[in-house]
Design an enzyme around this catalytic site. Sequence first.
Site, mmCIF file in Angstrom:
data_model
loop_
_atom_site.group_PDB
_atom_site.id
_atom_site.type_symbol
_atom_site.label_atom_id
_atom_site.label_comp_id
_atom_site.label_asym_id
_atom_site.label_seq_id
_atom_site.Cartn_x
_atom_site.Cartn_y
_atom_site.Cartn_z
ATOM 1 N N LYS B 184 0.823 -1.215 0.178
ATOM 2 C CA LYS B 184 0.007 -0.047 -0.020
ATOM 3 C C LYS B 184 0.732 1.330 0.108
ATOM 4 O O LYS B 184 1.511 1.590 1.039
ATOM 5 C CB LYS B 184 -0.903 0.006 1.241
ATOM 6 C CG LYS B 184 -1.984 1.284 1.107
ATOM 7 C CD LYS B 184 -2.568 1.496 2.265
ATOM 8 C CE LYS B 184 -1.750 2.703 3.218
ATOM 9 N NZ LYS B 184 -1.732 3.686 2.565
ATOM 10 N N GLU B 258 10.458 0.521 10.141
ATOM 11 C CA GLU B 258 11.434 1.702 9.941
ATOM 12 C C GLU B 258 10.782 2.997 10.279
ATOM 13 O O GLU B 258 9.978 3.318 9.388
ATOM 14 C CB GLU B 258 11.967 1.592 8.473
ATOM 15 C CG GLU B 258 13.487 2.011 8.249
ATOM 16 C CD GLU B 258 13.479 3.578 7.928
ATOM 17 O OE1 GLU B 258 13.358 4.204 9.232
ATOM 18 O OE2 GLU B 258 13.308 3.734 6.912
ATOM 19 N N CYS B 292 13.591 10.557 7.219
ATOM 20 C CA CYS B 292 13.507 10.207 8.465
ATOM 21 C C CYS B 292 14.752 9.974 9.154
ATOM 22 O O CYS B 292 14.794 10.219 10.477
ATOM 23 C CB CYS B 292 12.899 8.611 8.638
ATOM 24 S SG CYS B 292 13.547 7.442 7.185
#
Lengths: 314, 482
Positions: B184, B258, B292
Amino acid sequence: MSTSTSARRAPAAGRVDVRKTYKLYIGGAFPRSESGRSYEVYAAPRGSRGSTPVFLANVAKGSRKDARNAVAAARKAVGGWSGATAYNRGQVLYRIAEVMESRRSTFVEDVRIGEGLTPARAEAVVSAAIDRWVWYAGWADKFAQVTSTVNPVAGPFFNISAPEPTGVVALLAPQESSLLGLVSVVAPAIVTGNTCVVLPSRQRPLPAVDLAEALATSDVPGGVVNIVTCHTAEVAPWLASHRDVNAIDLTGTAGVEDLAWGELELAAAESVTRVLRPAGRGPAAVEEDFTAEPGTARMQAFVETKTVWHPKGL
Amino acid sequence: MPTFEYAPAPESRAVVDIASSYGLFINGEFTDSQGGGTFKTISPATEEVLAEVTEASAEDVDRAVAAARTAYTRVWSRMSGADRGKYLFRIARILQERAREFAVLESLDNGKPIKESRDVDVPTAAAHFFYHAGWADKLDYAGLGPDPRPHGVVGQVIPWNFPLLMLAWKIAPALATGNTVVLKPAETTPLTALLFAQVCQQADLPAGVVNIITGAGPTGQALVGHEDVDKVAFTGSTGVGKAIARTIAGTRKKATLELGGKAANIVFDDAPLDQAVEGIVNGIFFNQGHVCCAGSRLLVQESIADQVEARLKRRLETLRVGDPLDKNTDVGAINSRAQLDRITELSEAGEAEGATRWSPECELPSKGFWFRPTVFTGVSQTHRIAQEEIFGPVLSVLTFRTPGEAVAKANNTPYGLSAGIWTEKGSRILWMADQLRAGVVWANTFNKFDPTSPFGGYKESGYGREGGRHGLAAYVTTGDAT
């Protein structure tokens, strides 16, 4: 239902033997539970007839606060232990095997009485437990070698990945295999540089306390292994949700009533704590066979991989 | 010194053909939803509607997982590693062939500068497939343990910051190891994943091996929680990561997470300052700071703090903020209004808590979602902008005196994804690298990625690694696993 008959070998005729007080092992010291509680431990029933349980000892019944003290002691020990050379950690683990060997008869008695084994079987279990320390001692300076990589990145960079200990590991030790199983979960956690808080077998805690004495007289720094005898289902949830616990091994949930490993994993999710699930299928937890050669999975479960980049150039 | 104006240098959109609406890619073909709705994906630079996309329902998730299961048992798990590898090589090649199309589409849907999608996202995605293709028939040599076997059906949920690249990070290792996939993409950036579905068709990848379902949070939850999913792989926020960890708690599902980060980029007084400044800029303004592992906390040694600040500001005056498709653009659009609101809110908190805010003068387009590159100085450790992940072009500057203080401050966060070190002293680099609790440490560089290089975090930045030999481990179970 208690009886004061000692299951230990009879002392010399006429002598009143000196019995041991079974205490916790936290930060290298042997405190009683801060709660002042203890619980009765009995010998494993022998034979099929319903004989009267044989009383062994009043063992310290660790509390939530004891567990928290143990985590604090473990955290304090992380720097020194993870910073020790792998060669040094290997020697320290080997030293544990040496000390266990010299206290061999104590451990044989522990598992013979606690697990209800024949003398020959008890000898074999203790031998396997000692040999397990030797096996893991040898891994200390090899685990990083077989799990590290030099990564050939597409550019002028030096790039390596190597394992590092994850930090403080909570270990729910097996309920059945009270010595071999205990050693089999503690050794792989600490050999890579983690420190740990161990909840040993609730009904068979004596080998853990005797192991604590072996650890204390080896060269294991205080705080690297902390042992909190307790009712597993009472204390485990506090460790699972503890924010300063980096990983938790749920092996010892197998065979404990009122303690679903999924609930502990749920609590651990709140701080992204690493979880080693118990063996078994679905929600069932099964205690694995600790007599087989362990493999590296338990060491792998409690390490992080660090990747370091640096440019190459003149 | 004379200044030169840049003429507009827009990359052509003609290379991309966006359909007005998209179905779900299930079992090798685009299908309509069963009971799901639709939503629009927009260009964050202009707020122009790009396409209408399907919001997959729980029934759709069921169908996709069933297709992946059938493909796993009937085709993919029986195929030789060599043949699996050939499909992955095909995919890598098609991504290279259609690279410009992917780059333009990514910049349109995500808002990132074309020079980044063109030079980083798309080529690295292709490289990821090429790298993992070669593993497919060599897993026995990977040192993962005896008899490495796939998990089965993998459910993957990816973020909007590197849509195609995160897809590649997820799909390539899963397929190489013999798993099948339901993926997704993020709701604000579904288009390159849907284009990737066409790549699978062009590659003649067996139907059901890769399924792409679009949707938002509920679709992701349905996928992660689906009974017949054997493994979950997620990249995104720590909050959602924890929710996923709760969802799978007590099941036998495997997971890799993650999650977020709050990386320290540590500059010592002996650092090569020109390079360090470039590294600081790259560390936090690359991809609008939607990274990130962004170097969102600059820790600079006190003795050079003023100098670094001055050089940094001078450099930031030259950054070009604007049209993502312009080849000269350095900083593009913020991905969504919601993200812009979060960045705005945290920046206001930075000011309110007493840090000093600075941004270069630059004109922002009148439509779309934009935020000036921003630097906060005088930041203390307790400020929200030093603790929380902003995920935007906002740098918090703190100072330190000793290496020990730098380590203590760098590690003072629940996160542990990445860190940077800038110094000329080799022994200090290695000592610092040892001390920093982070999964990736960049020394005298920052924000470098490679398919061979494992990536992932410590602590609340998640668990498991992606890339390299270590990344494979997350997608197999071995003989000695407990």
